[in-house]
Write an enzyme that holds these catalytic residues in place. Structure first.
Site, PDB file in Angstrom:
ATOM      1  N   LYS A 187       9.232  -3.922   3.291  1.00  0.00           N
ATOM      2  CA  LYS A 187       9.011  -2.996   4.413  1.00  0.00           C
ATOM      3  C   LYS A 187      10.182  -2.984   5.393  1.00  0.00           C
ATOM      4  O   LYS A 187      10.236  -2.118   6.265  1.00  0.00           O
ATOM      5  CB  LYS A 187       7.708  -3.345   5.151  1.00  0.00           C
ATOM      6  CG  LYS A 187       6.485  -2.835   4.415  1.00  0.00           C
ATOM      7  CD  LYS A 187       5.244  -2.950   5.260  1.00  0.00           C
ATOM      8  CE  LYS A 187       4.034  -2.385   4.531  1.00  0.00           C
ATOM      9  NZ  LYS A 187       2.791  -2.745   5.230  1.00  0.00           N
TER      10      LYS A 187
ATOM     11  N   HIS B 162       1.910  -6.224  -5.784  1.00  0.00           N
ATOM     12  CA  HIS B 162       0.771  -6.454  -4.901  1.00  0.00           C
ATOM     13  C   HIS B 162      -0.021  -5.184  -4.566  1.00  0.00           C
ATOM     14  O   HIS B 162      -1.086  -5.263  -3.960  1.00  0.00           O
ATOM     15  CB  HIS B 162       1.181  -7.223  -3.633  1.00  0.00           C
ATOM     16  CG  HIS B 162       1.962  -6.437  -2.621  1.00  0.00           C
ATOM     17  ND1 HIS B 162       3.321  -6.250  -2.704  1.00  0.00           N
ATOM     18  CD2 HIS B 162       1.573  -5.812  -1.481  1.00  0.00           C
ATOM     19  CE1 HIS B 162       3.725  -5.544  -1.669  1.00  0.00           C
ATOM     20  NE2 HIS B 162       2.672  -5.264  -0.902  1.00  0.00           N
ATOM     21  N   HIS B 163       0.476  -4.013  -4.955  1.00  0.00           N
ATOM     22  CA  HIS B 163      -0.311  -2.792  -4.745  1.00  0.00           C
ATOM     23  C   HIS B 163      -0.795  -2.175  -6.049  1.00  0.00           C
ATOM     24  O   HIS B 163      -1.189  -1.005  -6.072  1.00  0.00           O
ATOM     25  CB  HIS B 163       0.501  -1.766  -3.946  1.00  0.00           C
ATOM     26  CG  HIS B 163       0.571  -2.084  -2.483  1.00  0.00           C
ATOM     27  ND1 HIS B 163      -0.512  -1.984  -1.646  1.00  0.00           N
ATOM     28  CD2 HIS B 163       1.600  -2.539  -1.720  1.00  0.00           C
ATOM     29  CE1 HIS B 163      -0.162  -2.350  -0.416  1.00  0.00           C
ATOM     30  NE2 HIS B 163       1.126  -2.699  -0.438  1.00  0.00           N
TER      31      HIS B 163
ATOM     32  N   ASP C 264      -5.753  -9.891   0.454  1.00  0.00           N
ATOM     33  CA  ASP C 264      -5.173  -8.948   1.417  1.00  0.00           C
ATOM     34  C   ASP C 264      -6.264  -8.077   2.030  1.00  0.00           C
ATOM     35  O   ASP C 264      -6.313  -7.876   3.247  1.00  0.00           O
ATOM     36  CB  ASP C 264      -4.151  -8.068   0.685  1.00  0.00           C
ATOM     37  CG  ASP C 264      -3.380  -7.172   1.629  1.00  0.00           C
ATOM     38  OD1 ASP C 264      -2.979  -7.652   2.710  1.00  0.00           O
ATOM     39  OD2 ASP C 264      -3.173  -5.987   1.295  1.00  0.00           O
TER      40      ASP C 264
HETATM   41 FE   LIG Z   1       2.356  -4.045   0.835  1.00  0.00          FE
END
Ligand SMILES: [Fe+2]
Length: 249
Positions: free
Chosen positions: A115, A164-165, A193
């Site tokens: 990010k 992770h997505h 998460d």
């Molecule tokens: Fe993420």
């Protein structure tokens, strides 16, 4: 006068045998002491190695935390999100019987490192995102794994960052992996998460209780989440998560 030959079992022979035995015993005792010294040296070397390995792990973790904090510092509302997800994830992974390598925790901590490449205007845009903006955000797993590509000590932790997505039903990104194609640690991450996202206040909604979070996660078992991981999670009492949340507040 002729001398008599000594008998084979005469007193001299016995004395000689005794002397030889004593010498052998002495040598054996020396060897034993030497072996004990070697063993003590070896124990000391192992101890020092262990201390060094612990120090190394501590500095790895400090580096990983610095990096994950740098990412999270932009995003004030999530607080210690990465630490909580890492703690929940490690707990769920244990319960699910997944091999928990130490670097797994690093993957949980660094999941959103990509990010850093998403501009604030997109990451914190209050309204609806355009398709293009969504595209920019959805590249963060690939960018993250690219950033960490040459960091060898992270090992399989990098798989958590990339995947992770992903979703159990194949509808996730970046690779649209399905079911067990998704690395186990990334499947664990998905549950951890969501659990943290639901149970902490966000600008757009208040936190829900553990019960409601359980129902919500259960509802997405088999679509978003691996049912086996959801089952393992279901067997962990709320108190365990509450304890981990308080420890990482
Ligand atoms: Fe993420």
């Amino acid at each position: 006068m002729s001398s008599q030959p000594r008998s084979q079992s005469g007193p001299d022979t016995v004395a000689a045998l005794r002397a030889r035995l004593e010498r052998l015993e002495h040598e054996a005792a020396l060897r034993q002491r030497q072996l004990e010294r070697y063993a003590a040296d070896l124990r000391e070397v192992f101890k020092q190695e262990r201390v060094r390995a612990q120090e190394l792990r501590r500095s790895y973790k400090a580096t990983v935390l610095a990096l994950s904090n740098a990412v999270e510092a932009r995003d004030a509302y999530t607080g210690q999100h990465a630490e909580r997800v890492a703690a929940y994830g490690m707990r769920i992974a244990h319960a699910a019987g997944i091999r928990v390598d130490p670097e797994l925790e690093f993957g949980f901590l660094l999941h959103d490192v990509g990010k850093v490449a998403v501009p604030d205007a997109v990451l914190f845009k209050p309204g609806r995102l355009t398709e293009e903006e969504r595209g920019v955000i959805s590249r963060h797993p690939e960018i993250g794994s690219e950033i960490l590509r040459d960091v060898d000590f992270l090992g399989d932790a990098k798989l958590v960052v990339r995947h992770h997505h992903e979703r159990w039903d194949g509808g996730g990104y970046p690779d649209g992996l399905i079911g067990e194609e998704i690395p186990a640690a990334a499947r664990v991450f998905a549950v951890a998460d969501t659990l943290d996202a639901l149970t902490t206040d966000r600008p757009y909604r208040a936190a829900v209780g553990w019960d409601e979070a359980r129902r919500e996660i259960e509802r997405h078992s088999g679509t978003q989440f691996d049912p086996a991981i959801v089952n393992a999670y279901a067997g962990i009492p709320d108190e365990a998560f509450a304890y981990l949340r308080d420890a990482n507040a």
